[in-house]
Design an enzyme around this catalytic site. Structure first.
Site, PDB file in Angstrom:
ATOM      1  N   LYS A 111       0.839  -1.208   0.000  1.00 51.98           N
ATOM      2  CA  LYS A 111       0.000   0.000   0.000  1.00 51.98           C
ATOM      3  C   LYS A 111       0.876   1.261   0.000  1.00 51.98           C
ATOM      4  CE  LYS A 111      -3.811  -2.496   2.112  1.00 51.98           C
ATOM      5  NZ  LYS A 111      -4.613  -2.845   3.293  1.00 51.98           N
TER       6      LYS A 111
ATOM      7  N   GLN B 249      -4.932  -1.782   9.521  1.00 51.56           N
ATOM      8  CA  GLN B 249      -4.745  -3.089   8.904  1.00 51.56           C
ATOM      9  C   GLN B 249      -5.275  -4.184   9.825  1.00 51.56           C
ATOM     10  OE1 GLN B 249      -3.696  -3.464   5.761  1.00 51.56           O
ATOM     11  NE2 GLN B 249      -3.847  -5.682   5.825  1.00 51.56           N
TER      12      GLN B 249
ATOM     13  N   ASP C  37     -11.184   2.272   3.513  1.00 53.67           N
ATOM     14  CA  ASP C  37     -11.397   0.821   3.407  1.00 53.67           C
ATOM     15  C   ASP C  37     -12.874   0.499   3.177  1.00 53.67           C
ATOM     16  OD1 ASP C  37      -9.275  -0.971   3.460  1.00 53.67           O
ATOM     17  OD2 ASP C  37      -8.993  -0.810   5.628  1.00 53.67           O
TER      18      ASP C  37
HETATM   19  N1  GUN Z   1      -6.663  -7.210   5.949  1.00 53.43           N
HETATM   20  C1  GUN Z   1      -6.920  -7.948   4.839  1.00 53.43           C
HETATM   21  N2  GUN Z   1      -7.485  -7.188   3.888  1.00 53.43           N
HETATM   22  C2  GUN Z   1      -7.601  -5.951   4.396  1.00 53.43           C
HETATM   23  C3  GUN Z   1      -8.097  -4.723   3.872  1.00 53.43           C
HETATM   24  O1  GUN Z   1      -8.586  -4.614   2.746  1.00 53.43           O
HETATM   25  N3  GUN Z   1      -8.025  -3.657   4.701  1.00 53.43           N
HETATM   26  C4  GUN Z   1      -7.521  -3.749   5.957  1.00 53.43           C
HETATM   27  N4  GUN Z   1      -7.513  -2.651   6.703  1.00 53.43           N
HETATM   28  N5  GUN Z   1      -7.051  -4.865   6.472  1.00 53.43           N
HETATM   29  C5  GUN Z   1      -7.086  -5.961   5.689  1.00 53.43           C
END
Ligand code: GUN
Length: 290
Positions: free
Chosen positions: A52, A96, A119
């Site tokens: 990211k 996350q 998200d």
């Molecule tokens: N863990 C697995 N996929 C995601 C996601 O799309 N966003 C976040 N914040 N955590 C994750």
């Protein structure tokens, strides 16, 4: 059979975002700013967050990574979320997942200001999505819709079967596919591990979205000739021949299913690269709304 190239599509979208950001900056606006909170040292989470941050660089965004040890308390984490909610320099942020067991993830998700919830996990965004209001759509469903769009795959009136009912993929993608929009406007069936006649339901799909989280669950006899198959699975299975010690397996038994499809996404290189791209799209949207 045509392979849907998520890697190339994601690269093209990131390029488009980078151009928009360049234009914003040229007008004297600041670049979009995404923050990420990472708690602990989970291998998968480390990889995702690093990807990211890299995508932010590619798009010309500013990024801030806030790292905390597993020992952080729920109260301390909620205070960090609140600080990001209040910080006018941050357009959007993510926490996350997964979080350590002593922290209530739902409470943390609900603490994120829905206007910065890139998200799309906050119930306000989920609710807005369900009634067709502007919102942040979670990354994987949004990436799937972009792939259908960019490959000009007809969805109107088609039978779309979503295999899996998770909050972050199955439910939102079903909402998007049924919405009166393009892509969308499909007849949607959601089925899951407890569904009777799973094989027959999947075999009736014009578009099958497999998001059940079980490697190679979808076999050739579950897929109609000419169907579009979108594979959301990314299970890590041990592979001693690789440096990482694992490889990614999708929810679809690719070799036997692919010859029957009109379109199919591979794993890796299909839906996966699109998810981070959708996060970048949401962050750009948040920056434009400020
Ligand atoms: N863990 C697995 N996929 C995601 C996601 O799309 N966003 C976040 N914040 N955590 C994750």
């Amino acid at each position: 059979m045509q392979l849907i190239d998520g890697k190339a599509t994601a690269a093209a979208i990131k390029q488009e975002i980078a151009e928009e950001v360049k234009a914003m900056v040229a007008k004297g606006e600041r670049a979009p700013h995404l923050a990420a909170i990472l708690v602990g040292h989970d291998g998968g989470s480390e990889t995702y967050v690093a990807a990211k941050v890299k995508a932010c660089e590619e798009c010309g965004f500013t990024s801030t990574l806030l790292r905390f040890e597993d020992s952080i308390t729920e109260e301390e984490l909620l205070a960090q979320v609140d600080a990001l909610n209040q910080n006018p320099e941050i357009d959007g942020f993510i926490v996350q997942l997964p979080l350590p067991k002593h922290i209530d993830s739902q409470k943390v998700i609900e603490a994120v200001d829905y206007r910065k919830d890139v998200d799309g996990f906050n119930p306000v965004n989920v609710g807005r999505l369900s009634i067709g209001l502007p919102c942040f759509v979670s990354a994987t469903p949004s990436g799937i819709m972009d792939l259908l769009d960019r490959y000009h795959i007809e969805t109107k009136g088609k039978h779309c079967v979503v295999l899996g009912r998770s909050n972050i993929v199955g439910k939102p993608v079903a909402m998007l596919m049924m919405q009166k929009s393009n892509p969308g406007n499909a007849t949607v069936t959601v089925c899951h591990s407890a569904s009777d006649n799973l094989k027959e339901i999947c075999a009736s799909a014009d578009i099958l979205i497999a998001a059940i989280g079980q490697p190679e669950f979808v076999k050739a006899d579950m897929v109609k000739e000419g169907a579009v198959v979108i594979d959301v699975g990314t299970t890590r299975v041990p592979d001693a021949t690789r440096k990482s010690g694992f490889k990614l397996k999708g929810d679809v038994k690719f070799d036997e299913v692919a010859p029957k499809c009109s379109y199919i996404t591979p794993v890796p290189g299909g839906v996966g690269p699109m998810t981070i791209c959708s996060l970048m799209k949401n962050t750009l949207l948040a920056a434009k709304r400020r």
